[in-house]
Design an enzyme around this catalytic site. Structure first.
Site, PDB file in Angstrom:
ATOM      1  N   GLU A 124      -5.928  -8.089  -6.278  1.00 36.02           N
ATOM      2  CA  GLU A 124      -5.641  -7.626  -4.920  1.00 36.02           C
ATOM      3  C   GLU A 124      -4.368  -6.793  -4.894  1.00 36.02           C
ATOM      4  O   GLU A 124      -3.313  -7.250  -5.339  1.00 36.02           O
ATOM      5  CB  GLU A 124      -5.463  -8.808  -3.976  1.00 36.02           C
ATOM      6  CG  GLU A 124      -6.758  -9.509  -3.645  1.00 36.02           C
ATOM      7  CD  GLU A 124      -6.463 -10.717  -2.772  1.00 36.02           C
ATOM      8  OE1 GLU A 124      -6.462 -10.554  -1.544  1.00 36.02           O
ATOM      9  OE2 GLU A 124      -6.190 -11.794  -3.336  1.00 36.02           O
ATOM     10  N   LEU A 125      -4.433  -5.640  -4.307  1.00 31.20           N
ATOM     11  CA  LEU A 125      -3.325  -4.686  -4.309  1.00 31.20           C
ATOM     12  C   LEU A 125      -2.034  -5.280  -3.705  1.00 31.20           C
ATOM     13  O   LEU A 125      -2.039  -5.741  -2.566  1.00 31.20           O
ATOM     14  CB  LEU A 125      -3.730  -3.442  -3.501  1.00 31.20           C
ATOM     15  CG  LEU A 125      -2.679  -2.324  -3.451  1.00 31.20           C
ATOM     16  CD1 LEU A 125      -2.436  -1.736  -4.821  1.00 31.20           C
ATOM     17  CD2 LEU A 125      -3.100  -1.248  -2.468  1.00 31.20           C
ATOM     18  N   ASP A 126      -0.963  -5.247  -4.475  1.00 30.45           N
ATOM     19  CA  ASP A 126       0.368  -5.659  -4.011  1.00 30.45           C
ATOM     20  C   ASP A 126       0.441  -7.119  -3.571  1.00 30.45           C
ATOM     21  O   ASP A 126       1.304  -7.502  -2.782  1.00 30.45           O
ATOM     22  CB  ASP A 126       0.859  -4.748  -2.869  1.00 30.45           C
ATOM     23  CG  ASP A 126       1.022  -3.301  -3.332  1.00 30.45           C
ATOM     24  OD1 ASP A 126       1.260  -3.095  -4.524  1.00 30.45           O
ATOM     25  OD2 ASP A 126       0.906  -2.384  -2.499  1.00 30.45           O
ATOM     26  N   GLN A 127      -0.495  -7.922  -4.098  1.00 31.05           N
ATOM     27  CA  GLN A 127      -0.532  -9.334  -3.730  1.00 31.05           C
ATOM     28  C   GLN A 127      -0.161 -10.244  -4.896  1.00 31.05           C
ATOM     29  O   GLN A 127      -0.183 -11.457  -4.743  1.00 31.05           O
ATOM     30  CB  GLN A 127      -1.952  -9.713  -3.251  1.00 31.05           C
ATOM     31  CG  GLN A 127      -2.441  -8.943  -2.058  1.00 31.05           C
ATOM     32  CD  GLN A 127      -1.627  -9.223  -0.829  1.00 31.05           C
ATOM     33  OE1 GLN A 127      -1.367 -10.377  -0.504  1.00 31.05           O
ATOM     34  NE2 GLN A 127      -1.152  -8.182  -0.158  1.00 31.05           N
ATOM     35  N   GLY A 146       0.806  -1.225   0.000  1.00 31.50           N
ATOM     36  CA  GLY A 146       0.000   0.000   0.000  1.00 31.50           C
ATOM     37  C   GLY A 146       0.827   1.258   0.000  1.00 31.50           C
ATOM     38  O   GLY A 146       1.973   1.275  -0.448  1.00 31.50           O
TER      39      GLY A 146
END
Lengths: 289, 289, 289, 289
Positions: free
Chosen positions: A231-234, A206
């Protein structure tokens, strides 16, 4: 005239692991007089899955380029129930770059592009800000300013997707693009959007990871390049690196030192992708050697 | 009862590069119902030489262990004119350790040995000094003190070679052994003597590299593990690593920090050797993955 | 209007080590109401020499800028017999960049320059080739093509020195400049010419280090930034770094991977120099933190 | 007879930042004829706090050892309202080691201890298992087996604390001790318990970080040494390092490679602590150079 680069093909394969897979694939290549340039395989023992990358010289290969896919499918892929992708190194991939305001990753990408380090076309740069237009212009690359707000994101992404189609883009590089893409957008480019995140994920996902790193008092900072998923940064990690820092480094120092990591890690990930050395499975990236 | 480790075999191969090599070798394994666990190959384009390492599960392999060498020779190696080595993971290699006065590498080797990290036997430790006998005794390993002077070196090496034969030693680790071996000694163990040198070779070969590094004002120091050849510190490199230093570090600091590098780099090289992942060609070491 | 950067001064000091040096210097600053921002000292015990860097805020310092040198000389430097340099962060240093044909280091320097990462002016770029003129033009920097042959070198250096004087250049960066400077030229810029060499010195000095590295089979490659002295690649080292490589990497791979090291290592060295954090003594570089 | 190590003293200081602090402290040392061996300071600009470490030679220092604390308090610390600690290098610190079943960190600690790399006493090893008793016995160190269950933890910690008091322990090293200490226990040793965690914190805190790292598909693994606080794996970080891994590495490979990181990172942290180079403030560790 023939370019030597026109003369090789790459197969990326995965399937349920069992005996004889390497033998079958390499026999197909050998029987048609293909000279293997590189071969690499991997077995994921936990999932019982076999992965392989083979690159072979097409110079004296007896199947014409346009027939290889069909023949491989019939003779190998269908009998063995393989998932596979076929690439020709003679075709230059087309890459779009998305940016916001930070210049360092774009500088690095354009320097490599202009010096011919990468075999790639960059038909366009897309940004939610005007700031980097002068840099794009230095390299004569079309720069499209598409502002994004919470409300306009769907329409903005619609415009972006139209541009990408129009320019026949194969994959996208987010060179510190500070907007989160929707699942809908991402679904158009599976394992086809490369992001650089300014921390050693999964730590500090994030926003403002250098601030968090400072606060936590870490002795290393890092950068992570990964394929974007919903999914963010996943998403599956392609490349990571770190450098040592200490208590003397302010947040500004971390940001400054981190820039070097970000650009190098992103460019390494792009290199792997361009070489067709990456294959994603179960949110992990196999990076063939 | 069968130990799973007893069930795999490893082939190391090299020959003139040409088409069909991977296919031929893997077909031999597949036809006899061998399941390939790992395969890695490499082509030295400069010399036109092909290298391969294949490890396969013997559980359901249809050729009995004692016949594999003969069958492989007849069916593959002779027709293709391959150079090859065959190993069985079920056989535990026997390693001798040579030391002088510095304890850190020996400590590291013995810690791994005693905790079962490595599948290896250490039947004896040889030293030109008495200093490390107490450490050897902690681990109940025979310690042979063979003093070496310029004059007695031939006789000392004669004794050493007799001991090595007597203990059926496969390879030798020089864990900061401060004597230069003669070409005659080295010839008994080609690619079978692993040394650790306390610099990033080819910088600072020979004696007192930390002193030289200090004097030169380098900002990194390193360690290099290599196979011993007749020429001092010129053998094929297996593993290297470095750490950053600065003007504050005295020679003593470099020595202290370097010890950690030396022991880790040496132990990584031993690991590669034990896994039969190394193959020497033209003074370079291929380290299969 | 005052820029906050205009408000600090930096002292670099060295002298024979003895008691009370830190106390004397810091008292001078405290007595005149200077707030120390950073202080770092070092004692070279082998030579018995004391080194110190002090940076202090000038905002409420009671000695006017133009009088500081004189007052420090009288009150501290002469009584203690110090060697010293005084810098004001308000004055922007002027840097010339020398290049030949390779673009990567120049790209990196110009990217940092144009994004304001460094407080520096680049009044000119000098080259023995025309190749990089277009890159200089992208950033509107004067580009001077001065060809150099063995015979014309004295005259070429004469022209170069005239240009440097004319542009009031403080220091020079050799960003893969492929010419050896004469001792005469170097003497004009003591500890004022920063070179990047594409190996981990002292290994592989001189030409074609990646070819030598390949041949030697090293498992790391490196880059070294150093101040230029009369002897080729023998000057005091400012910064070094390495990356791991393996037997798969061709010379071309080493060159490609090395470029990233070269540009980052060079830029770190320039950063240290710009911060006035470097001090050369006995062919070693102290890099204050 | 005097040991040279008996002749230096170390001050660790912190206080609200303001002008003249370095001058005042160094004048105190100079006026009493102390020769500064090392000085390092740091200003935390965010909190406006000044930190300093000074080490000076006591040989000709005019205040006797036993009076230094009192005199420094009167002349410097109270007037300036400093927080401070005073250490004499002549006094050897006493360290307890807590272990469970993993041997590698204990091996490394004992190797350094027995070879005299560290100036430290290890009066006892505490464990919740019997496994490592033989290793302790090799080095003739008392081994106390204190089993711990959820129910018996308070009583176990009571016993541990009694042992630590009895052996006059200065600080504790958790060398892969697999029990969580209570806040009550930790409160007895503020910034006095050094743990090694087998991940690059803050990623993968808690149990089985290598399994999590594998699942996440990271391309680096790490180890973190930190002072223990009441919150698990949240304490101030002393030292961290990482190594590169790839998709080929199984969880077992990560564990094996991680062991080397863990032991080296822990030992570096112990070294910093022994040199009195650490100072904790706001959950960050200042590690003086």
């Amino acid at each position: 005239m023939l370019n030597p680069d026109n003369h090789s093909a790459i197969l990326l394969i995965h399937c349920r692991d069992r005996k004889g897979l390497v033998a079958t694939v390499t026999r197909f290549l050998a029987e048609h007089n293909g000279n293997i340039l590189e071969i690499d395989q991997h077995v994921d023992e936990q999932h019982g899955v076999f992965f392989m990358r083979a690159e072979w010289d097409l110079t004296s290969f007896e199947i014409p380029d346009q027939a290889i896919a069909e023949r491989f499918k019939e003779e190998v892929a269908e009998p063995l129930n393989l998932s596979w992708q076929l690439y020709f190194t003679g075709r230059t991939p087309r890459m779009a770059v998305f940016v916001s305001k930070y210049a360092h990753c774009l500088h690095d990408v354009l320097a490599r592009y202009s010096s011919g380090e990468w075999k790639v076309e960059i038909p366009l740069i897309v940004s939610n800000h005007e700031d980097l237009r002068p840099l794009a212009e230095k390299y004569d690359i079309d720069y499209h300013h598409i502002p994004v707000t919470r409300d306009t994101k769907p329409e903005a992404e619609h415009q972006q997707l139209a541009l990408l189609r129009e320019h026949d883009v194969d994959f996208i590089v987010l060179a510190r693009y500070m907007q989160i893409l929707t699942g809908n957008f991402v679904a158009h480019y599976p394992a086809g959007i490369i992001n650089i995140h300014h921390s050693f994920l999964p730590a500090f996902p994030g926003a403002r990871p250098y601030h968090s790193a400072y606060r936590r008092g870490v002795k290393i900072i890092g950068a992570t390049s990964h394929y974007v998923t919903e999914e963010l940064d996943q998403g599956p990690i392609i490349e990571q690196d770190v450098i040592h820092v200490n208590h003397r480094h302010s947040v500004d120092d971390l940001i400054r030192k981190g820039r070097d990591l970000e650009k190098i890690v992103l460019s390494r990930a792009i290199w792997h992708h361009l070489q067709r050395k990456t294959l994603v499975f179960e949110n992990r990236t196999i990076v063939f050697q």
